[in-house]
Scaffold this active site. Sequence first.
Site, PDB file in Angstrom:
ATOM      1  N   GLU A 260       0.889  -1.148   0.000  1.00 11.76           N
ATOM      2  CA  GLU A 260       0.000   0.000   0.000  1.00 11.76           C
ATOM      3  C   GLU A 260       0.929   1.200   0.000  1.00 11.76           C
ATOM      4  O   GLU A 260       1.609   1.460   0.985  1.00 11.76           O
ATOM      5  CB  GLU A 260      -0.864  -0.093   1.264  1.00 11.76           C
ATOM      6  CG  GLU A 260      -2.106   0.703   1.226  1.00 11.76           C
ATOM      7  CD  GLU A 260      -1.919   1.922   2.042  1.00 11.76           C
ATOM      8  OE1 GLU A 260      -1.620   2.951   1.415  1.00 11.76           O
ATOM      9  OE2 GLU A 260      -2.044   1.850   3.264  1.00 11.76           O
ATOM     10  N   CYS A 299      -1.895   8.751   3.317  1.00 15.26           N
ATOM     11  CA  CYS A 299      -1.732   8.128   2.004  1.00 15.26           C
ATOM     12  C   CYS A 299      -2.958   8.368   1.135  1.00 15.26           C
ATOM     13  O   CYS A 299      -2.897   8.238  -0.079  1.00 15.26           O
ATOM     14  CB  CYS A 299      -1.461   6.642   2.165  1.00 15.26           C
ATOM     15  SG  CYS A 299      -2.583   5.842   3.298  1.00 15.26           S
TER      16      CYS A 299
HETATM   17  P1  NDP Z   1       9.718   4.009   3.573  1.00 15.54           P
HETATM   18  O1  NDP Z   1       9.185   3.270   2.431  1.00 15.54           O
HETATM   19  O2  NDP Z   1      11.136   4.417   3.568  1.00 15.54           O
HETATM   20  O3  NDP Z   1       9.482   3.187   4.936  1.00 15.54           O
HETATM   21  C1  NDP Z   1       8.312   2.463   5.201  1.00 15.54           C
HETATM   22  C2  NDP Z   1       8.655   1.274   6.085  1.00 15.54           C
HETATM   23  O4  NDP Z   1       9.554   0.426   5.395  1.00 15.54           O
HETATM   24  C3  NDP Z   1       9.344   1.667   7.368  1.00 15.54           C
HETATM   25  O5  NDP Z   1       8.901   0.810   8.390  1.00 15.54           O
HETATM   26  C4  NDP Z   1      10.787   1.419   7.053  1.00 15.54           C
HETATM   27  O6  NDP Z   1      11.550   1.175   8.201  1.00 15.54           O
HETATM   28  C5  NDP Z   1      10.684   0.180   6.218  1.00 15.54           C
HETATM   29  N1  NDP Z   1      11.816  -0.071   5.362  1.00 15.54           N
HETATM   30  C6  NDP Z   1      12.541   0.802   4.643  1.00 15.54           C
HETATM   31  N2  NDP Z   1      13.499   0.146   3.969  1.00 15.54           N
HETATM   32  C7  NDP Z   1      13.386  -1.156   4.275  1.00 15.54           C
HETATM   33  C8  NDP Z   1      14.091  -2.334   3.891  1.00 15.54           C
HETATM   34  N3  NDP Z   1      15.101  -2.287   3.055  1.00 15.54           N
HETATM   35  N4  NDP Z   1      13.699  -3.518   4.406  1.00 15.54           N
HETATM   36  C9  NDP Z   1      12.656  -3.600   5.249  1.00 15.54           C
HETATM   37  N5  NDP Z   1      11.969  -2.513   5.647  1.00 15.54           N
HETATM   38  C10 NDP Z   1      12.312  -1.310   5.160  1.00 15.54           C
HETATM   39  O7  NDP Z   1       8.775   5.208   3.769  1.00 15.54           O
HETATM   40  P2  NDP Z   1       8.922   6.400   4.812  1.00 15.54           P
HETATM   41  O8  NDP Z   1       8.139   6.021   6.000  1.00 15.54           O
HETATM   42  O9  NDP Z   1      10.312   6.838   5.037  1.00 15.54           O
HETATM   43  O10 NDP Z   1       8.212   7.519   3.987  1.00 15.54           O
HETATM   44  C11 NDP Z   1       8.798   7.922   2.771  1.00 15.54           C
HETATM   45  C12 NDP Z   1       7.720   8.321   1.802  1.00 15.54           C
HETATM   46  O11 NDP Z   1       6.778   7.249   1.644  1.00 15.54           O
HETATM   47  C13 NDP Z   1       6.868   9.466   2.248  1.00 15.54           C
HETATM   48  O12 NDP Z   1       7.482  10.672   2.001  1.00 15.54           O
HETATM   49  C14 NDP Z   1       5.647   9.238   1.420  1.00 15.54           C
HETATM   50  O13 NDP Z   1       5.840   9.737   0.124  1.00 15.54           O
HETATM   51  C15 NDP Z   1       5.507   7.756   1.372  1.00 15.54           C
HETATM   52  N6  NDP Z   1       4.569   7.259   2.363  1.00 15.54           N
HETATM   53  C16 NDP Z   1       3.435   6.660   1.972  1.00 15.54           C
HETATM   54  C17 NDP Z   1       2.534   6.189   2.894  1.00 15.54           C
HETATM   55  C18 NDP Z   1       1.295   5.464   2.546  1.00 15.54           C
HETATM   56  O14 NDP Z   1       0.517   5.210   3.448  1.00 15.54           O
HETATM   57  N7  NDP Z   1       1.029   5.051   1.357  1.00 15.54           N
HETATM   58  C19 NDP Z   1       2.722   6.367   4.298  1.00 15.54           C
HETATM   59  C20 NDP Z   1       3.960   6.999   4.632  1.00 15.54           C
HETATM   60  C21 NDP Z   1       4.842   7.391   3.689  1.00 15.54           C
HETATM   61  P3  NDP Z   1      12.421   2.331   8.889  1.00 15.54           P
HETATM   62  O15 NDP Z   1      11.490   3.418   9.246  1.00 15.54           O
HETATM   63  O16 NDP Z   1      12.985   1.654  10.076  1.00 15.54           O
HETATM   64  O17 NDP Z   1      13.413   2.737   7.861  1.00 15.54           O
END
Ligand code: NDP
Length: 679
Positions: A260, A299
């Site tokens: 998502e 989102c």
């Molecule tokens: P990320 O995709 O970076 O992170 C989301 C989750 O994935 C976090 O729990 C993160 O952990 C984890 N993650 C990141 N890299 C890895 C990996 N290699 N292996 C396993 N888990 C991983 O999104 P962000 O939260 O940093 O947000 C960045 C952008 O995403 C926002 O600016 C926005 O554009 C979008 N976003 C979209 C959302 C939605 O609901 N559709 C919600 C929030 C953000 P950790 O935090 O520990 O790095």
Amino acid sequence: MTGVPTVLPSYVSGGWRRPSDDGTPVRDAVTGHDVARISASGLDLGAALEHGRRTGGPALRELTFHQRGALLKALASHLREHRDELYALSAHTGATRGDAKFDVDGGIGTLFAYSSLARRELPDDTVCADGPVLPLGKGGTFLGRHLLTPLHGVAVQINAFNFPVWGPLEKFAPAFVAGVPTLVKPASQTAYLTHRLVELIVESGLLPEGALQLVCGGAGDLLDHLTPQDLVSFTGSADTARRLRAHPTVVRHSVRFNAEADSLNLSALGPDATPGTVEFDLYVDSLVTEMTVKAGQKCTAIRRAFVPAELIDDVEQAVAERLAAVPVGNPAHPDVRMGALASLEQREEVRRSLKALRDAGRVVFGDPDHVDVVDADPERGAFCSPVLLRADDPDRAEPHEVEAFGPVSTLMPYRSVEQLVDLAARGQGSLAGSVVTADADFARAVVLGAAPWHGRLLVLNADDAGESTGHGSPLPHLVHGGPGRAGGGQELAGLHGVAHHMQRTSVQASPAVLSAVTGEWVAGAPRREGEHPFRKPLSRLRVGDAVVAGPRTVTSEDIAHFAEFTGDTFYAHTDEQAAAENPLFGGIVAHGYLVVSLAAGLFVSPEPGPVLANYGLENLRFLTPVKPGDSLTVTLTAKRITPRTGADYGEVRWDADVTNAEGESVAKYDVLTLVAKEG
Ligand code: NDP
């Protein structure tokens, strides 16, 4: 900050475990002070997954759907008692009280909704038959049916920073109902709130050990340990989704991977909704709400605001006026309506995206680099002004490709419904869209045109506004997820979300075996006649207990009397000549409801007893016309028995088959009764 330890421990393998290092700081979004430190170093994540599979899974699978539902309800009530604490902790993420309620109450509400679904829609059993029984041969001895059984793995959640309570709970609830344990990995930025949530759940003692685990910190080698029975549900950026979906272990084991991701959701104003109409005001309200709730870090927030070209000036002015009245600042201050972004890094990300968006549009409200704030330091806290852009050329690429994950929307004109539908598709797949109009034809054209690109569409107007849950709220009973850029996944959607955690297997077998496997009597399986089943309380009634009653001859007088008595004098029951010309009947036939009534008269056991009430019929079909002189026999068989938790009665579904003297079925249906457990 009270209640939050310096380094967040994880709850894995049956206990709270600290990382092997001091971790990295997580900062308060408003003050910039450290809130906690986070790390998953030294945790054995493979062992955690194995603990879920070996301890949590078997314990959950012993419970029936109804027992899982009851536990969810108790858990929701427990969390509700502690919600003030969660609201207070939310303020460190930059959330206002309203934002916190959206997150916390939304999560608790999802638990309640799934509790109710489990108890009302699923059997009090550990397996669930799905869909109808399908005859696979002419003789009725070979049948097929789909069966749902829980996967024997762990539902791994990887969550985004923006919903630290709702995110884990909306994914946990369907997995729990399915009987699958969960491991939550929250986004590091706001993990202290998810940590407290899980701490509250563990403290409640309600869940079987292993049913819920928490990993605070990076995911490390978590995905390397997945097996074909595990699942991953991811929420976050499209980039990370792409990377994780292609993880070699996910690919090798065909692990169910649900994503998502961020999407460029739209809201469209109808041409009918001119200034002064209720719909115009609803559109402006909804856009301002979606820009400012959680500082636009949703989102589902509206990123692309399409309005008829001739109304764009009016909309711009009205939205700008409303945004000017939104005080930004410390979410703890009573005057503040919009708090901070989750982190300074997130603000940098929003500013970078805004630069790209400004190539296509001009800023008509807000300053991307500055905002006046109430009761806070605008530089230490991750504050950002709401920013409304206007792109007069909607064909420019940027507004359809670049998402600023903050209080940012772009206003664009459209000139025809066809153009609007084309522009909707330019987002390449969205979670949610809305159309604000009182014109049902316009709404239909937009909904049908945009639906293939959307997971959810809201049509808002004066009729439904009072009860509408708004553009941005995913609901437990409806799909949350969208195609393409939105991740291509589906969450929630009521029982679909539960089924996602289960294996659907087609079982092909004889009627007797299929009945034994599914716990539901199917036609052709053995019946037991003897003591009338209406004399048996649930403690003695068994699936397959039956009564065969009749025959009873239907006379012309019966039909005439029924017509007279009920007022149903339709010609096929009363007019010989007209009925004779009816190509289906060729003469007078009995009313279908007369057949059902006579059948009840045959199978009933009239004296007071354990049957308390008849509460309905389902799947009624009249299959063969009944003519005067035909004689009817009814066979009633206990099909499914569902004791109601916490009540001294339960539900019994009976298979009713009414046949004529030739043995043909004239009517088939399910009779639903309430029956006492004892007595
Ligand atoms: P990320 O995709 O970076 O992170 C989301 C989750 O994935 C976090 O729990 C993160 O952990 C984890 N993650 C990141 N890299 C890895 C990996 N290699 N292996 C396993 N888990 C991983 O999104 P962000 O939260 O940093 O947000 C960045 C952008 O995403 C926002 O600016 C926005 O554009 C979008 N976003 C979209 C959302 C939605 O609901 N559709 C919600 C929030 C953000 P950790 O935090 O520990 O790095």
